[in-house]
Design an enzyme around this catalytic site. Structure first.
Site, short mmCIF file in Angstrom:
data_model
loop_
_atom_site.label_atom_id
_atom_site.label_comp_id
_atom_site.label_asym_id
_atom_site.label_seq_id
_atom_site.Cartn_x
_atom_site.Cartn_y
_atom_site.Cartn_z
N MET A 97 43.23 45.94 48.83
CA MET A 97 44.17 46.33 49.88
C MET A 97 45.57 46.59 49.32
O MET A 97 46.17 47.64 49.57
CB MET A 97 44.22 45.24 50.95
CG MET A 97 45.16 45.53 52.11
SD MET A 97 45.00 44.27 53.40
CE MET A 97 45.63 42.81 52.55
N LEU A 98 46.09 45.65 48.55
CA LEU A 98 47.43 45.82 48.00
C LEU A 98 47.43 46.90 46.92
O LEU A 98 48.36 47.72 46.87
CB LEU A 98 47.94 44.50 47.42
CG LEU A 98 49.31 44.56 46.75
CD1 LEU A 98 50.39 45.04 47.72
CD2 LEU A 98 49.68 43.19 46.18
N ALA A 113 42.76 39.75 41.64
CA ALA A 113 42.76 38.30 41.87
C ALA A 113 41.44 37.86 42.46
O ALA A 113 40.73 38.64 43.11
CB ALA A 113 43.90 37.90 42.81
N TRP A 114 41.11 36.60 42.24
CA TRP A 114 40.05 35.92 42.98
C TRP A 114 40.72 35.42 44.25
O TRP A 114 41.58 34.56 44.21
CB TRP A 114 39.51 34.77 42.15
CG TRP A 114 38.51 33.89 42.86
CD1 TRP A 114 38.73 33.10 43.96
CD2 TRP A 114 37.14 33.70 42.52
NE1 TRP A 114 37.59 32.44 44.32
CE2 TRP A 114 36.58 32.78 43.46
CE3 TRP A 114 36.31 34.20 41.51
CZ2 TRP A 114 35.26 32.36 43.40
CZ3 TRP A 114 35.00 33.78 41.46
CH2 TRP A 114 34.47 32.88 42.40
N THR A 165 51.03 33.70 45.01
CA THR A 165 50.76 33.23 46.35
C THR A 165 51.59 32.01 46.74
O THR A 165 52.07 31.27 45.88
CB THR A 165 49.26 32.84 46.46
OG1 THR A 165 48.99 32.26 47.73
CG2 THR A 165 48.89 31.81 45.40
N TYR A 185 42.28 27.13 44.43
CA TYR A 185 42.87 28.47 44.41
C TYR A 185 44.33 28.40 43.99
O TYR A 185 44.77 29.16 43.12
CB TYR A 185 42.73 29.09 45.80
CG TYR A 185 43.50 30.39 45.98
CD1 TYR A 185 43.11 31.55 45.34
CD2 TYR A 185 44.62 30.43 46.81
CE1 TYR A 185 43.81 32.74 45.52
CE2 TYR A 185 45.32 31.61 46.99
CZ TYR A 185 44.91 32.75 46.34
OH TYR A 185 45.62 33.93 46.51
#
Length: 306
Positions: free
Chosen positions: A22-23, A71-72, A112, A136
């Site tokens: 998406m990003l 990223a995961w 994040t 995470y």
């Protein structure tokens, strides 16, 4: 005849990892609109767990700026598969940073809010102590540290949160779907954050990358979230309002009603003070961004309601 950039072996252009997400899609769109040359590498084209592949990609394309959107992101799965998540979120950025150190590229690494404990009562500053409470968050913090340690002069960490957009699954799209399926929705009202449109974040990354190349944006940590704050409940009421639905169909509940394997931060509001030093304006209020994004997201949902 003047030599080309390739002949001089000088880094030029942008390289976007995780370009299929998406990003990543929004970053590529923003770069194209700005007239920037960009190389798009999705997961199939570049596996960040493959050190040799990362090195070859940077040596082949020799970008001036790398934007790491890979990223995961399966937060709950990371609780039982932390080593796999670390290979992507921690070791992957480390490999990118090493390759950027060799080729002279700037690295913009997207991180994040989960690197914080989520128990604050005022916005987290960029230099606030980190204390992730989930696997995470730990893997993302490892990636941050690798970038900053390896590239003290060309490494940028941009933390974001509550991201939504048109190019992938996200909370806004889910709530649009559920509005059409349920008469009443119970939504968590004890987690606060900043809903952030991925297209707005893409513009911020463009401005920061240009500032890095111009020497006007100091390296280090930045917070790429919208201004203002709300809860998931408040966000859902706004989504219903934009749909023309009755916001009173949304009912507040607590996190205890939706227990997940990974703990969610109760407070994910991030401060944006550091952008002043970079000459870059922080992102606009989340409501204004959602109002502009909403028709596009709704149109995508109508075309593909899954």
């Amino acid at each position: 005849m003047n030599p080309t950039t390739e002949q001089l072996n000088v880094p030029a252009g942008w390289l976007v990892t995780g370009a299929g997400g998406m990003l990543g899609q929004d970053v590529l769109a923003r770069l194209a609109k700005a007239g920037e040359r960009a190389t798009a590498l999705d997961r199939a084209a570049l596996d960040l767990t493959d050190a040799a592949a990362v090195r070859r990609a940077l040596e082949r394309h020799r970008p001036a700026v790398v934007v790491n959107c890979a990223a995961w992101t399966a937060v709950d799965d990371a609780e039982t598969r932390e080593a796999e998540a670390l290979a992507v979120n921690g070791d992957g950025p480390a490999r990118l940073a090493d390759a950027c150190a060799r080729t002279g590229a700037v690295l913009l690494h997207v991180s994040t809010d989960y690197v914080f404990a989520g128990d604050a009562t005022a916005p987290y500053a960029e230099d606030a102590p980190t204390a992730p409470r989930s696997a995470y968050g730990r893997t993302k913090l490892a990636g941050e540290r690798a970038v900053l340690n390896t590239l003290p002069d060309r490494g940028y960490v941009v933390r974001t949160a509550w991201l939504y957009g048109t190019g992938g699954a996200n909370f806004v799209r889910t709530m649009i779907r559920l509005e059409g399926q349920r008469e009443k929705l119970d939504v968590v009202d004890d987690q606060r954050g900043q809903p952030t449109w991925s297209a707005d974040l893409a513009g911020l990354l463009l401005a920061l990358g240009r500032g890095a190349l111009a020497g006007t944006a100091p390296p280090g940590v930045y917070h790429g979230t919208s201004s203002g704050e709300t809860t998931w409940y408040g966000l859902t009421r706004e989504i219903f309002r934009l749909l023309g639905a009755d916001p009173d169909r949304v009912h507040p509940t607590t996190s205890e009603a939706f227990v997940r394997p990974a703990p969610r931060p109760a407070y994910s509001v991030l401060g944006h003070d550091r952008f002043a030093a970079a000459g870059v304006a922080p992102l606009r209020d989340w409501r204004a961004a959602l109002a502009e994004a909403f028709p596009r997201i709704r149109r995508v949902h109508e075309e593909d309601p899954a």
